[in-house]
Design a protein around this motif. Structure first.
Motif, PDB file in Angstrom:
ATOM      1  N   LEU A  23     -16.834 -48.244  -2.858  1.00  0.00           N
ATOM      2  CA  LEU A  23     -17.722 -47.164  -2.569  1.00  0.00           C
ATOM      3  C   LEU A  23     -19.113 -47.496  -3.176  1.00  0.00           C
ATOM      4  O   LEU A  23     -19.484 -48.132  -4.334  1.00  0.00           O
ATOM      5  CB  LEU A  23     -17.407 -45.806  -3.547  1.00  0.00           C
ATOM      6  CG  LEU A  23     -16.024 -45.220  -2.903  1.00  0.00           C
ATOM      7  CD1 LEU A  23     -15.719 -44.145  -4.045  1.00  0.00           C
ATOM      8  CD2 LEU A  23     -16.179 -44.733  -1.450  1.00  0.00           C
ATOM      9  N   PRO A  24     -20.373 -47.099  -2.342  1.00  0.00           N
ATOM     10  CA  PRO A  24     -21.851 -47.748  -2.879  1.00  0.00           C
ATOM     11  C   PRO A  24     -21.991 -46.940  -4.056  1.00  0.00           C
ATOM     12  O   PRO A  24     -22.970 -47.389  -4.614  1.00  0.00           O
ATOM     13  CB  PRO A  24     -22.490 -46.943  -1.329  1.00  0.00           C
ATOM     14  CG  PRO A  24     -21.527 -46.116  -0.941  1.00  0.00           C
ATOM     15  CD  PRO A  24     -20.085 -46.388  -0.953  1.00  0.00           C
ATOM     16  N   GLU A  25     -21.670 -45.780  -4.409  1.00  0.00           N
ATOM     17  CA  GLU A  25     -22.056 -45.148  -5.600  1.00  0.00           C
ATOM     18  C   GLU A  25     -21.550 -45.973  -6.876  1.00  0.00           C
ATOM     19  O   GLU A  25     -22.055 -45.593  -7.915  1.00  0.00           O
ATOM     20  CB  GLU A  25     -21.454 -43.742  -5.486  1.00  0.00           C
ATOM     21  CG  GLU A  25     -22.088 -42.708  -4.568  1.00  0.00           C
ATOM     22  CD  GLU A  25     -21.447 -42.759  -3.421  1.00  0.00           C
ATOM     23  OE1 GLU A  25     -21.682 -42.092  -2.605  1.00  0.00           O
ATOM     24  OE2 GLU A  25     -20.497 -43.808  -3.207  1.00  0.00           O
ATOM     25  N   VAL A  26     -20.654 -46.812  -6.735  1.00  0.00           N
ATOM     26  CA  VAL A  26     -20.066 -47.524  -8.001  1.00  0.00           C
ATOM     27  C   VAL A  26     -21.001 -48.626  -8.449  1.00  0.00           C
ATOM     28  O   VAL A  26     -21.458 -49.397  -7.686  1.00  0.00           O
ATOM     29  CB  VAL A  26     -18.794 -48.087  -7.705  1.00  0.00           C
ATOM     30  CG1 VAL A  26     -18.278 -48.964  -8.963  1.00  0.00           C
ATOM     31  CG2 VAL A  26     -17.574 -47.048  -7.297  1.00  0.00           C
ATOM     32  N   PRO A  27     -21.780 -48.592  -9.638  1.00  0.00           N
ATOM     33  CA  PRO A  27     -22.928 -49.342 -10.320  1.00  0.00           C
ATOM     34  C   PRO A  27     -22.072 -50.902 -10.202  1.00  0.00           C
ATOM     35  O   PRO A  27     -21.124 -50.853 -10.810  1.00  0.00           O
ATOM     36  CB  PRO A  27     -23.109 -48.975 -11.555  1.00  0.00           C
ATOM     37  CG  PRO A  27     -22.067 -48.007 -11.941  1.00  0.00           C
ATOM     38  CD  PRO A  27     -21.337 -47.521 -10.523  1.00  0.00           C
TER      39      PRO A  27
END
Length: 411
Positions: free
Chosen positions: A38-42
């Motif tokens: 997921l793009p929100e995972v740093p």
């Protein structure tokens, strides 16, 4: 120990502000491959791909910083929250839930699910999950590799059901398929998936849009007029004449030894009127009723309809007809002789319950059970039903109740 542990449920929808905030602050993120993508995972956080939740929990417990665990659906509904909060890990968690995969599956099917049973199928629990599908008209099965739609269909052989199979819910590969259970084994299904299993002898009571509203999750909706209380129903409830071996008090004693429960499969051999079979099913067990007489099979099916339950009726002579039946947890033998007792003991159910009219018969049955590796108890039961208007005898029954419990050390 991690300074903060947040468990985020994901159902394919955009993450909530609370979930985004937790992810931005995370120094460790655990989840499946599609979660970690997921793009929100740093990218600079430590990533743990979830396999064993226990191993991940130990890693999280030893981490200093903010940890996030991503899971499908509602992580508190048959999810990771229970394991993370186990005493041996000592983790305190905050939960950001999403729509559970079960709720999503029923939404895709356009069906209510407050009257559904929900089970988790792993390799070790698959057989019990199948037994719930045998006994109930609407069941949601949370599957796993090796315990999915194909395995459910194969173990339900001979029992007609409709499968609603929901694959990869919330992703761009989501697919919902509706087919009969005998066709499910002909396909390859993608994980993760949820299977809604519907149908049975009284499907209208459970899945009709006009069914009355319930008040308890999973509570079966009984047809109007179905009696709901008592271990054994009065004889007059069945509308037919029952023989001495089916007296109310003997049935109650047999049911007490059987101990029917959800997830069990019970064989009722020599089902007769179907009274014991129907009453065992009323307690949530799956039941296969066996009798060689066509009339007895019809009576058993009628008893099930009257009680508002479903069971499978098999016509055939024991012990030969038993060879192809699925493995039982408990067997009740209403007729069939010593050959049937021996054949049942060879299948190693947890308990075998039967009765005899004479002491000699009881001794012979007890000896056969003991030879099969069972601890045996025998009780002489005598009941006299009284007419309370004039206190005359209405019905008298004398019988030996024989029950065998499998010895764990037996072969």
């Amino acid at each position: 120990m991690a300074d903060r542990v947040t468990v985020i449920g994901w159902d394919g929808s955009p993450l909530t502000p609370a979930a985004r905030s937790a992810l931005l602050a995370a120094t460790l993120v655990a989840g499946s491959a599609h979660h970690l993508a997921l793009p929100e995972v740093p990218g600079d956080a430590e990533h743990i791909r979830l396999g064993s939740i226990d191993l991940a929990a130990r890693r999280i417990a030893g981490h200093r910083g903010s940890a996030v665990v991503l899971a499908d659906g509602d992580p508190g509904f048959f999810g990771v929250v229970r394991t993370l909060r186990a005493p041996e890990h000592g983790l305190e968690v905050e939960v950001v839930p999403a729509v559970s995969s079960v709720a999503a599956a029923f939404a895709r099917a356009g069906m209510a699910w407050d009257d559904a049973q929900v089970v988790v199928a792993h390799r070790r629990t698959l057989r019990r999950a199948v037994n719930v599908c045998r006994a109930h008209t609407k069941v949601a099965v949370l599957t796993s590799p090796g315990a999915g739609p194909v395995e459910l269909a194969l173990l339900l052989e001979g029992v007609h059901r409709t499968f609603v199979i929901c694959e990869e819910l919330g992703t761009d590969r989501e697919q919902v398929s509706v087919l009969t259970s005998d066709k499910a084994a002909d396909h390859v299904w993608r994980d993760p998936n949820v299977v809604i299993v519907i149908g049975g002898a009284t499907p209208g009571a459970a899945i009709s849009a006009s069914a009355p509203a319930g008040w308890l999750l999973g509570e079966p909706v009984r047809p109007a007029g179905a009696t709901g209380r008592g271990w054994a129903l009065p004889t007059e409830e069945y509308g037919v004449t029952l023989d001495e071996g089916e007296s109310t008090w003997l049935r109650a004693a047999q049911l007490a030894r059987i101990g029917p429960r959800t997830g069990d499969l019970i064989w009722d051999i020599g089902s007769g009127s179907g009274a014991v079979a129907a009453e065992a099913a009323r307690f949530g067990a799956a039941v296969i009723a066996v009798d060689g007489e066509e009339g007895a099979c019809a009576a058993t099916a009628a008893a099930a309809r009257r009680a508002g339950v479903q069971l499978q009726v098999v016509q055939g002579r024991a012990p030969h007809v038993l060879e192809n039946l699925p493995e039982p947890d408990v067997v009740r033998i209403g007729g069939g002789g010593l050959d049937t007792v021996t054949a049942c003991a060879d299948r190693r159910p947890e308990r075998i319950v039967t009765h005899a009219a004479t002491r000699d018969e009881a001794e012979a049955v007890s000896a056969a059970l003991a030879a099969g590796g069972y601890a045996v108890e025998c009780t002489l039961l005598q009941s006299v039903e009284m007419d309370t208007d004039d206190w005359s005898e209405r019905e008298r029954a004398v019988v030996f109740l024989v029950a065998g419990r499998r010895r764990e050390s037996a072969p």
